[in-house]
Design a protein around this motif. Sequence first.
Motif, PDB file in Angstrom:
ATOM      1  N   MET A 192      28.537 -15.850 -52.689  1.00 32.42           N
ATOM      2  CA  MET A 192      27.138 -15.970 -53.087  1.00 32.42           C
ATOM      3  C   MET A 192      26.590 -14.640 -53.604  1.00 32.42           C
ATOM      4  SD  MET A 192      26.295 -19.082 -52.800  1.00 32.42           S
ATOM      5  CE  MET A 192      24.504 -19.057 -52.914  1.00 32.42           C
ATOM      6  N   ILE A 193      27.012 -13.539 -53.012  1.00 26.24           N
ATOM      7  CA  ILE A 193      26.575 -12.220 -53.491  1.00 26.24           C
ATOM      8  C   ILE A 193      27.096 -11.986 -54.904  1.00 26.24           C
ATOM      9  CG2 ILE A 193      26.846  -9.733 -53.152  1.00 26.24           C
ATOM     10  CD1 ILE A 193      26.836 -10.274 -50.130  1.00 26.24           C
ATOM     11  N   ALA A 194      28.352 -12.349 -55.140  1.00 25.60           N
ATOM     12  CA  ALA A 194      28.908 -12.216 -56.484  1.00 25.60           C
ATOM     13  C   ALA A 194      28.131 -13.087 -57.470  1.00 25.60           C
ATOM     14  CB  ALA A 194      30.383 -12.611 -56.482  1.00 25.60           C
ATOM     15  N   GLY A 195      27.840 -14.329 -57.055  1.00 28.46           N
ATOM     16  CA  GLY A 195      27.076 -15.228 -57.918  1.00 28.46           C
ATOM     17  C   GLY A 195      25.673 -14.703 -58.203  1.00 28.46           C
ATOM     18  N   TRP A 196      25.046 -14.143 -57.174  1.00 27.27           N
ATOM     19  CA  TRP A 196      23.697 -13.566 -57.340  1.00 27.27           C
ATOM     20  C   TRP A 196      23.709 -12.427 -58.353  1.00 27.27           C
ATOM     21  CZ3 TRP A 196      18.918 -14.253 -54.551  1.00 27.27           C
ATOM     22  CH2 TRP A 196      17.951 -13.279 -54.837  1.00 27.27           C
ATOM     23  N   LEU A 197      24.664 -11.517 -58.215  1.00 25.08           N
ATOM     24  CA  LEU A 197      24.714 -10.352 -59.104  1.00 25.08           C
ATOM     25  C   LEU A 197      24.995 -10.757 -60.544  1.00 25.08           C
ATOM     26  CD1 LEU A 197      26.701  -7.855 -56.836  1.00 25.08           C
ATOM     27  CD2 LEU A 197      24.262  -7.806 -57.382  1.00 25.08           C
ATOM     28  N   ILE A 198      25.794 -11.825 -60.736  1.00 26.61           N
ATOM     29  CA  ILE A 198      26.124 -12.257 -62.094  1.00 26.61           C
ATOM     30  C   ILE A 198      24.960 -13.001 -62.746  1.00 26.61           C
ATOM     31  CG2 ILE A 198      27.596 -13.794 -63.475  1.00 26.61           C
ATOM     32  CD1 ILE A 198      29.872 -13.129 -61.520  1.00 26.61           C
ATOM     33  N   THR A 199      24.326 -13.892 -61.998  1.00 28.22           N
ATOM     34  CA  THR A 199      23.288 -14.752 -62.589  1.00 28.22           C
ATOM     35  C   THR A 199      21.876 -14.158 -62.525  1.00 28.22           C
ATOM     36  OG1 THR A 199      23.022 -15.943 -60.490  1.00 28.22           O
ATOM     37  CG2 THR A 199      24.597 -16.831 -62.084  1.00 28.22           C
ATOM     38  N   LYS A 200      21.565 -13.426 -61.465  1.00 27.10           N
ATOM     39  CA  LYS A 200      20.211 -12.893 -61.299  1.00 27.10           C
ATOM     40  C   LYS A 200      20.138 -11.387 -61.451  1.00 27.10           C
ATOM     41  CE  LYS A 200      18.530 -16.597 -58.287  1.00 27.10           C
ATOM     42  NZ  LYS A 200      17.524 -17.075 -59.265  1.00 27.10           N
ATOM     43  N   GLY A 201      21.256 -10.702 -61.182  1.00 24.47           N
ATOM     44  CA  GLY A 201      21.262  -9.256 -61.275  1.00 24.47           C
ATOM     45  C   GLY A 201      20.495  -8.592 -60.146  1.00 24.47           C
ATOM     46  N   ILE A 238      25.077 -16.494 -38.502  1.00 24.46           N
ATOM     47  CA  ILE A 238      24.202 -15.563 -39.235  1.00 24.46           C
ATOM     48  C   ILE A 238      24.583 -15.518 -40.705  1.00 24.46           C
ATOM     49  CG2 ILE A 238      23.558 -13.138 -39.505  1.00 24.46           C
ATOM     50  CD1 ILE A 238      23.908 -12.846 -36.450  1.00 24.46           C
ATOM     51  N   LEU A 239      25.877 -15.377 -40.975  1.00 21.03           N
ATOM     52  CA  LEU A 239      26.344 -15.257 -42.358  1.00 21.03           C
ATOM     53  C   LEU A 239      26.144 -16.555 -43.129  1.00 21.03           C
ATOM     54  CD1 LEU A 239      29.684 -13.300 -41.744  1.00 21.03           C
ATOM     55  CD2 LEU A 239      27.473 -12.381 -42.454  1.00 21.03           C
ATOM     56  N   ARG A 240      26.382 -17.674 -42.464  1.00 14.42           N
ATOM     57  CA  ARG A 240      26.198 -18.954 -43.148  1.00 14.42           C
ATOM     58  C   ARG A 240      24.722 -19.154 -43.493  1.00 14.42           C
ATOM     59  NH1 ARG A 240      30.006 -20.945 -45.796  1.00 14.42           N
ATOM     60  NH2 ARG A 240      31.454 -21.012 -44.037  1.00 14.42           N
ATOM     61  N   GLY A 296      18.457 -20.573 -51.452  1.00 19.08           N
ATOM     62  CA  GLY A 296      17.751 -21.727 -50.929  1.00 19.08           C
ATOM     63  C   GLY A 296      18.666 -22.924 -50.756  1.00 19.08           C
ATOM     64  N   GLY A 297      19.952 -22.651 -50.528  1.00 17.94           N
ATOM     65  CA  GLY A 297      20.917 -23.722 -50.346  1.00 17.94           C
ATOM     66  C   GLY A 297      21.492 -24.259 -51.638  1.00 17.94           C
ATOM     67  N   GLU A 298      21.071 -23.701 -52.771  1.00 19.82           N
ATOM     68  CA  GLU A 298      21.551 -24.171 -54.067  1.00 19.82           C
ATOM     69  C   GLU A 298      22.794 -23.405 -54.523  1.00 19.82           C
ATOM     70  OE1 GLU A 298      20.260 -26.742 -55.648  1.00 19.82           O
ATOM     71  OE2 GLU A 298      18.742 -27.009 -54.077  1.00 19.82           O
TER      72      GLU A 298
END
Length: 366
Positions: A94-103, A156-158, A166-168
């Motif tokens: 999810m962190i990788a996805g966040w950095l790629i899509t939202k920066g 915690i991590l989950r 937001g679960g998406e």
Amino acid sequence: MKNQGAMALASPGKAFNSREGLILLLLKLRTFIALFLIVGFFAITVPDFLAVGSMVIMVKHIAINAFLALGITFVIITAGIDLSIGATLGLCGMIAGWLITKGIVLPMFGIAIFPSVWVIVPVVLVVGGLIGAVNGWIITKYNVAPFICTLGTMYILRGAAMLTSGGETFPGLQGNEQLGNTGFEKIGAGYFLGLPWAIWMMVVLALVIAYVARRLPFGRQVYAIGDNERAAELSGVKVKSVKIWVYTLSGFCAAIAGIVVSSQLVASHPANGTSFEMNAIAAVVLGGTSLAGGRGTILGTLVGAFVIGFLADGLIMMGVSEFWQMVIKGIVIIVAVIIDQMQSRMQQKAAVVAQKALIQEGEAKG
């Protein structure tokens, strides 16, 4: 007369060693035997199971479990456990996805920075390692049982993974050429010399960890802690430091798995990695690593991962229900633990018999 009596006493011990030794050898080779039987069974019952294309796809799937299993092997050798690796996989993806899509959004400047894949991957690996280090620090600093600590960390991590989106799902991780963050999907889909990158990464990781286990002082210290933590501490081993590094390695390997899974799916979902820790633990135990600590090999873990992987994919190719797959995996885990306990008891018996034989030999010479 005395020598004859000693020989009479020793002969049953030798017979016991010979008989028990054969059984013990079979128990030690159980992973290789299981792998041979599983491959043989599916080769007969499933068309094209041994086809090159099918094998490459299956080994590619196995690599994910292998990353997790290789990382947790040292943890289990120290008589610990890490239930958080599946959740670590999910959060790191999810962190990788966040950095790629939202920066990285900087509200004060009204801009968002989109790092390149060459930056994202190290950042995610560091995050995974830090998660493991925190686990190790809590366990050693506050003497918390590894099971309880990593169970809490798992929740915690989950939850943190769910909060990031937001679960998406973060879809479309191909990146944008204009932002300079493309290429992430090549980690999971790329090939080198005809094999997927994931397989090469699995091989390299296994070789590195095996080298550490067999050749470096750190590896010997891990085994010493698992065998007798108090004795290891008295001999100068920095037990707390070693344990922290062991859990750091586990988190690091889970981060690798998270990157590969998200890359293969070209998307990140917070539920990725759910129950993956069970397959990893099963692979490690099947590979001969004792849950009591002090015994295990990296090769055994790798073979155990292949057993679990071929079993899972073979059952899918046979059309077996997912529910029955869960039942079968559970049975495999229970049987593996039972066999591990049998091996431990037989090794203890063998040690006792050997000690008695030495005593009798000394009496005979006397």
